[in-house]
Design a protein around this motif. Sequence first.
Motif, PDB file in Angstrom:
ATOM      1  N   ARG A   1      -2.901   0.601  -4.053  1.00 36.16           N
ATOM      2  CA  ARG A   1      -2.847  -0.738  -3.482  1.00 36.16           C
ATOM      3  C   ARG A   1      -2.612  -1.743  -4.605  1.00 36.16           C
ATOM      4  NH1 ARG A   1      -7.601   1.287  -0.684  1.00 36.16           N
ATOM      5  NH2 ARG A   1      -7.093   1.583   1.500  1.00 36.16           N
ATOM      6  N   CYS A   2      -1.842  -2.787  -4.304  1.00 31.40           N
ATOM      7  CA  CYS A   2      -1.680  -3.865  -5.271  1.00 31.40           C
ATOM      8  C   CYS A   2      -1.525  -5.184  -4.523  1.00 31.40           C
ATOM      9  CB  CYS A   2      -0.495  -3.602  -6.196  1.00 31.40           C
ATOM     10  SG  CYS A   2       1.079  -3.618  -5.387  1.00 31.40           S
ATOM     11  N   GLY A   3      -1.746  -6.275  -5.225  1.00 29.40           N
ATOM     12  CA  GLY A   3      -1.647  -7.603  -4.617  1.00 29.40           C
ATOM     13  C   GLY A   3      -2.774  -7.854  -3.625  1.00 29.40           C
TER      14      GLY A   3
ATOM     15  N   LEU B   1      -5.416  -5.054  -2.294  1.00 31.96           N
ATOM     16  CA  LEU B   1      -6.592  -4.569  -3.017  1.00 31.96           C
ATOM     17  C   LEU B   1      -7.881  -4.911  -2.286  1.00 31.96           C
ATOM     18  CD1 LEU B   1      -5.690  -5.355  -6.715  1.00 31.96           C
ATOM     19  CD2 LEU B   1      -6.071  -3.103  -5.715  1.00 31.96           C
ATOM     20  N   LYS B   2      -8.023  -6.160  -1.901  1.00 37.87           N
ATOM     21  CA  LYS B   2      -9.268  -6.607  -1.287  1.00 37.87           C
ATOM     22  C   LYS B   2      -9.154  -6.855   0.205  1.00 37.87           C
ATOM     23  CE  LYS B   2     -11.003  -8.772  -5.458  1.00 37.87           C
ATOM     24  NZ  LYS B   2     -11.454 -10.007  -6.081  1.00 37.87           N
ATOM     25  N   ASN B   3      -7.944  -7.080   0.700  1.00 40.00           N
ATOM     26  CA  ASN B   3      -7.778  -7.510   2.085  1.00 40.00           C
ATOM     27  C   ASN B   3      -7.121  -6.486   2.985  1.00 40.00           C
ATOM     28  OD1 ASN B   3      -8.804  -9.966   1.234  1.00 40.00           O
ATOM     29  ND2 ASN B   3      -6.790 -10.841   0.881  1.00 40.00           N
ATOM     30  N   SER B   4      -7.094  -5.222   2.625  1.00 40.41           N
ATOM     31  CA  SER B   4      -6.385  -4.255   3.466  1.00 40.41           C
ATOM     32  C   SER B   4      -7.021  -4.152   4.853  1.00 40.41           C
ATOM     33  CB  SER B   4      -6.323  -2.892   2.793  1.00 40.41           C
ATOM     34  OG  SER B   4      -7.611  -2.380   2.577  1.00 40.41           O
TER      35      SER B   4
ATOM     36  N   ILE C   1       4.003   0.578   2.436  1.00 45.15           N
ATOM     37  CA  ILE C   1       3.853  -0.340   3.555  1.00 45.15           C
ATOM     38  C   ILE C   1       3.588  -1.741   3.023  1.00 45.15           C
ATOM     39  CG2 ILE C   1       2.509  -0.887   5.619  1.00 45.15           C
ATOM     40  CD1 ILE C   1       1.751   2.116   5.683  1.00 45.15           C
ATOM     41  N   SER C   2       4.350  -2.720   3.507  1.00 46.58           N
ATOM     42  CA  SER C   2       4.160  -4.133   3.170  1.00 46.58           C
ATOM     43  C   SER C   2       3.970  -4.907   4.465  1.00 46.58           C
ATOM     44  CB  SER C   2       5.373  -4.686   2.436  1.00 46.58           C
ATOM     45  OG  SER C   2       5.658  -3.924   1.303  1.00 46.58           O
TER      46      SER C   2
ATOM     47  N   MET D   1       0.871  -1.171   0.000  1.00 42.60           N
ATOM     48  CA  MET D   1       0.000   0.000   0.000  1.00 42.60           C
ATOM     49  C   MET D   1       0.908   1.221   0.000  1.00 42.60           C
ATOM     50  SD  MET D   1      -3.026   1.116   2.599  1.00 42.60           S
ATOM     51  CE  MET D   1      -1.996   1.744   3.887  1.00 42.60           C
ATOM     52  N   GLN D   2       0.626   2.164  -0.888  1.00 45.96           N
ATOM     53  CA  GLN D   2       1.485   3.339  -1.044  1.00 45.96           C
ATOM     54  C   GLN D   2       0.678   4.606  -0.807  1.00 45.96           C
ATOM     55  OE1 GLN D   2       4.247   3.172  -4.324  1.00 45.96           O
ATOM     56  NE2 GLN D   2       3.739   5.259  -4.863  1.00 45.96           N
ATOM     57  N   LEU D   3       1.193   5.465   0.057  1.00 50.51           N
ATOM     58  CA  LEU D   3       0.564   6.738   0.397  1.00 50.51           C
ATOM     59  C   LEU D   3       1.485   7.867  -0.021  1.00 50.51           C
ATOM     60  CD1 LEU D   3      -0.108   5.632   4.015  1.00 50.51           C
ATOM     61  CD2 LEU D   3      -1.908   5.972   2.374  1.00 50.51           C
TER      62      LEU D   3
END
Length: 136
Positions: A58-60, A63-66, A134-135, A39-41
């Motif tokens: 958001r990627c990976g 996208l759906k599970n943040s 953030i990962s 996730m990138q801010l």
Amino acid sequence: MPKLKNRDKRKAAKVKKRNQAKQQKREAGEFVKEFTGYMQLSFKEETDDETIRKNVIRCGDWLKNSYQIFKHDRYYLVEVLLRKFDENVEPAELGWATKDKLFREDIVEVARQMAEELAEGEDDVDFDNSYIRISA
């Protein structure tokens, strides 16, 4: 209760071995990703929550599970990239993996402190093109 079949035993042994390998890497100081993507801010100065949400990348799995990722305390990898207005100067990068599990509120504070540390004494930082990644 039915007996465990050999494939169930092998599967359980494989999962146990994988978890032990992850734990050994963590103890050695390496970061182990549990989820794909990030996730990138950006550092843009928005005050409206809706605008901030629209600009989050958001990627990976993010996208759906943040929500599920942030629901529990976890180990995170926080990366900050600060660019300068001068294109000839290399951007400053700082990556930091958490040693303890953190909650969502603590991650924002850690990222803010990292950005302040990198930007200290610098007045020509282009915050519109800089970001926090953030990962987990």
